[in-house]
Write a protein that holds these residues in place. Structure first.
Motif, PDB file in Angstrom:
ATOM      1  N   THR A   5      28.693 -36.912   6.818  1.00 47.93           N
ATOM      2  CA  THR A   5      29.909 -37.164   6.046  1.00 47.93           C
ATOM      3  C   THR A   5      29.985 -36.248   4.825  1.00 47.93           C
ATOM      4  O   THR A   5      31.053 -35.730   4.477  1.00 47.93           O
ATOM      5  N   LEU A   6      28.828 -36.066   4.180  1.00 49.56           N
ATOM      6  CA  LEU A   6      28.803 -35.277   2.949  1.00 49.56           C
ATOM      7  C   LEU A   6      28.733 -33.773   3.185  1.00 49.56           C
ATOM      8  O   LEU A   6      29.033 -32.983   2.274  1.00 49.56           O
ATOM      9  N   VAL A  50      24.001 -25.235  10.365  1.00 45.68           N
ATOM     10  CA  VAL A  50      23.697 -26.599  10.824  1.00 45.68           C
ATOM     11  C   VAL A  50      24.973 -27.265  11.352  1.00 45.68           C
ATOM     12  O   VAL A  50      24.980 -27.900  12.420  1.00 45.68           O
ATOM     13  N   MET A  51      26.050 -27.111  10.591  1.00 51.62           N
ATOM     14  CA  MET A  51      27.327 -27.700  11.021  1.00 51.62           C
ATOM     15  C   MET A  51      27.834 -27.035  12.294  1.00 51.62           C
ATOM     16  O   MET A  51      28.372 -27.712  13.191  1.00 51.62           O
ATOM     17  N   LEU A  52      27.665 -25.729  12.390  1.00 49.54           N
ATOM     18  CA  LEU A  52      28.123 -25.004  13.582  1.00 49.54           C
ATOM     19  C   LEU A  52      27.431 -25.537  14.830  1.00 49.54           C
ATOM     20  O   LEU A  52      28.073 -25.789  15.863  1.00 49.54           O
ATOM     21  N   ARG A  53      26.132 -25.738  14.721  1.00 55.71           N
ATOM     22  CA  ARG A  53      25.383 -26.286  15.861  1.00 55.71           C
ATOM     23  C   ARG A  53      25.871 -27.694  16.201  1.00 55.71           C
ATOM     24  O   ARG A  53      26.060 -28.043  17.374  1.00 55.71           O
ATOM     25  N   GLY A  54      26.100 -28.498  15.160  1.00 54.10           N
ATOM     26  CA  GLY A  54      26.567 -29.856  15.395  1.00 54.10           C
ATOM     27  C   GLY A  54      27.933 -29.896  16.066  1.00 54.10           C
ATOM     28  O   GLY A  54      28.163 -30.683  16.986  1.00 54.10           O
ATOM     29  N   ILE A  55      28.833 -29.039  15.622  1.00 55.35           N
ATOM     30  CA  ILE A  55      30.173 -28.989  16.232  1.00 55.35           C
ATOM     31  C   ILE A  55      30.064 -28.571  17.694  1.00 55.35           C
ATOM     32  O   ILE A  55      30.751 -29.117  18.576  1.00 55.35           O
ATOM     33  N   TYR A  56      29.189 -27.622  17.963  1.00 59.02           N
ATOM     34  CA  TYR A  56      29.016 -27.152  19.348  1.00 59.02           C
ATOM     35  C   TYR A  56      28.507 -28.290  20.243  1.00 59.02           C
ATOM     36  O   TYR A  56      28.874 -28.397  21.416  1.00 59.02           O
ATOM     37  N   ASP A  60      30.569 -35.112  14.709  1.00 60.64           N
ATOM     38  CA  ASP A  60      31.738 -35.212  13.825  1.00 60.64           C
ATOM     39  C   ASP A  60      31.314 -35.039  12.369  1.00 60.64           C
ATOM     40  O   ASP A  60      30.291 -35.587  11.938  1.00 60.64           O
ATOM     41  N   TYR A  61      32.116 -34.298  11.621  1.00 63.08           N
ATOM     42  CA  TYR A  61      31.882 -34.119  10.183  1.00 63.08           C
ATOM     43  C   TYR A  61      33.201 -34.385   9.470  1.00 63.08           C
ATOM     44  O   TYR A  61      34.128 -33.581   9.553  1.00 63.08           O
ATOM     45  N   LYS A  76      37.402 -32.013   7.152  1.00 63.58           N
ATOM     46  CA  LYS A  76      37.051 -32.295   8.537  1.00 63.58           C
ATOM     47  C   LYS A  76      36.771 -30.993   9.268  1.00 63.58           C
ATOM     48  O   LYS A  76      37.546 -30.042   9.166  1.00 63.58           O
ATOM     49  N   ALA A  77      35.673 -30.959   9.990  1.00 66.09           N
ATOM     50  CA  ALA A  77      35.295 -29.734  10.707  1.00 66.09           C
ATOM     51  C   ALA A  77      35.656 -29.848  12.177  1.00 66.09           C
ATOM     52  O   ALA A  77      35.515 -30.904  12.788  1.00 66.09           O
ATOM     53  N   ASN A  78      36.156 -28.738  12.721  1.00 61.65           N
ATOM     54  CA  ASN A  78      36.310 -28.622  14.168  1.00 61.65           C
ATOM     55  C   ASN A  78      35.996 -27.171  14.547  1.00 61.65           C
ATOM     56  O   ASN A  78      35.584 -26.369  13.693  1.00 61.65           O
TER      57      ASN A  78
END
Length: 501
Positions: A5-6, A50-56, A60-61, A76-78
């Motif tokens: 979330t953060l 880190v976020m890029l890997r999570g989105i792949y 959800d962020y 919000k990331a997509n």
């Protein structure tokens, strides 16, 4: 709150927090400033990855903070936001290393790096904005953060251009705000949504068309559409790293990115097509592409030629988005990255030549390639990419835009692309010819070497890095982890296209 979330907020605060700290450092604290700044950049890039890997992987962020009834601050990331975010975080690191060499011994460095970081923070906010309201906040913060960079030299000319920049961009912001408020009134809070946030039932078609063009007109200033492009060539009065930031990473890309959001994630491509609002964008983008190229041919000052080239090349993004089809959309989105990498390379090379040899005009660049072969070799590589020679990045973009035009039944766009390509060659090839095939001028020959290398190594390494990157994103375009592969993933996940990958 959990880490996912953060994370969007942490990414934004990484650069802005460090920038706030160094704003109060004296210029003589260069070691501390550099350590803090580069540390913040490396941390930010790590968080982005880190976020890029999570989105792949499908994570959800999202961070949502209610501000007013019906209005949230939403990050919000997509996959689309990650494309812009990775571009800005990666090129920020490269341009910062370059800036350390470029600004060596010059005044007001702490102020420069502070606002450089604020600008990149605003860009990250634009990438991660989850609704129109949040997007508008960071869009205007970007204007305020880049103004001190444009007037950095404190000359009367810089101050004049700074005022011009504010007039253009704040006027665009007012129009964008009018569009956002009108959309809020008819549709409530509009969040960027896969397939579009509205379905056309919110108001009659005439109202939706007016709101659409208010939003696009507000974004058009930063995107440098003709006739609201005048600020961009003037802004070349700024230091070269700022020019690279404006043209390759932040300001013009913010406008183009906003147009992508409005077309695909506010209206949705099908509703936009049914309202008949896409074709006018195709026409305006085409005019801008040809006008920018024609003006570039006429410029003798190198940075101004590159500036008009940007006016032309950035409109490829809007052109692809407006073509109403999968292939054109992919071509437009991938050019957001391709143009950024190539244009940053060109500006960094121009700055290295100006700082090392004192040469700023093309007519005085005879033989520069013999004195600075690596720098001008990088310039030539990026120029070939801009022209669209295969297999370089520009070719990949233009190939998809051409196919997209055919797919959309708008074959006349092919003529625009061919005309633009001929003009690209007309304004890039003479520079390369002068640099490598003409005898050096006395001015260039008598310049003493300032470094054991052809330029300050802190400038040369970033140049070679982005030049190599501009080569790889084209040569490896078929890879699923390339910008093209990611653009296909965006089309599949965010815009519901059936992509055969």
């Amino acid at each position: 709150m959990s880490f996912p979330t953060l994370l969007p907020l942490l990414i934004i605060l990484c650069s802005s927090g460090v920038s706030f700290a160094i704003l109060f450092l004296g210029d003589d604290r260069s070691r501390l400033r550099t350590t803090l700044y580069l540390g913040g950049e490396v941390l930010k890039l790590a968080l982005v990855l880190v976020m890029l890997r999570g989105i792949y992987l499908g994570d959800d962020y999202e961070l949502r903070i209610p501000l007013l009834p019906g209005i949230d601050f939403l990050l919000k990331a997509n996959t689309l936001s990650m494309l812009f975010l990775v571009l800005s975080a990666g090129l920020w690191l490269v341009t910062t290393v370059y800036s350390i060499g470029y600004l060596r011994g010059k005044p007001h460095q702490s102020r420069f790096f502070a606002f450089f970081g604020f600008s990149v923070s605003a860009t990250a906010g634009i990438a991660l904005a989850g609704n129109l309201f949040t997007f508008f906040i960071f869009f205007e913060l970007l204007t305020l953060a880049t103004y001190p960079l444009i007037v950095h030299r404190d000359t009367p000319e810089a101050m004049r251009v700074g005022r011009l920049y504010l007039v253009y961009t704040l006027s665009g912001g007012v129009v964008l705000l009018a569009g956002a408020v009108a959309m809020q009134l008819v549709a409530g809070s509009v969040e960027f949504t896969a397939g579009g946030a509205i379905d056309g039932s919110e108001a009659n078609n005439a109202v939706l068309v007016v709101i659409f063009f208010l939003l696009i007109a507000g974004l058009a200033v930063k995107n440098a559409f003709v006739p609201v492009h005048g600020w961009l060539p003037q802004a070349m009065v700024a230091p070269t790293p700022v020019s690279a930031l404006l043209h390759g990473v932040a300001v013009v890309k913010a406008g183009a990115f906003g147009i992508v959001r409005v077309v695909y994630e506010v209206y949705g491509i099908d509703l936009a097509q049914s309202l008949g609002v896409l074709f006018p964008i195709t026409v305006i983008a085409s005019i801008t592409i040809l006008y920018g190229s024609l003006m570039a041919v006429r410029q003798d000052e190198l940075k101004k030629r590159l500036a008009y080239s940007t006016v032309s090349q950035v409109s490829y993004i809007a052109l692809g988005i407006s073509l109403f089809g999968l292939i054109g959309a992919i071509g437009g989105v991938v050019h957001l990255v391709h143009q950024g990498v190539m244009k940053v390379t060109l500006f960094l090379c121009a700055g290295a030549v100006a700082e090392t040899l004192g040469i700023k005009h093309i007519s005085r660049m005879n033989g520069v390639g013999r004195r600075m072969p690596w720098t001008m070799g990088a310039f030539a590589l990026a120029s070939f990419g801009m022209i669209g020679l295969p297999p370089l990045a520009g070719f990949v973009s233009k190939w998809h835009l051409g196919l997209g035009a055919m797919e959309a039944g708008q074959g006349w766009v092919i003529a625009v692309l061919i005309g633009s390509t001929i003009l690209n060659a007309a304004y890039f090839l003479p520079i390369i010819y002068r640099a490598f095939f003409l005898e050096p001028t006395e001015e260039a020959a008598r310049q003493p070497k300032k470094s054991r290398f052809e330029a300050d190594w802190l400038m040369l390494i970033p140049i070679l890095t982005v030049a190599l990157l501009s080569l790889l994103v084209g040569v490896l375009a078929g890879s699923s982890v390339s910008p093209l592969g990611w653009a296909e993933l965006i089309a599949q996940q965010e815009w519901n296209y059936d992509v055969d990958r």
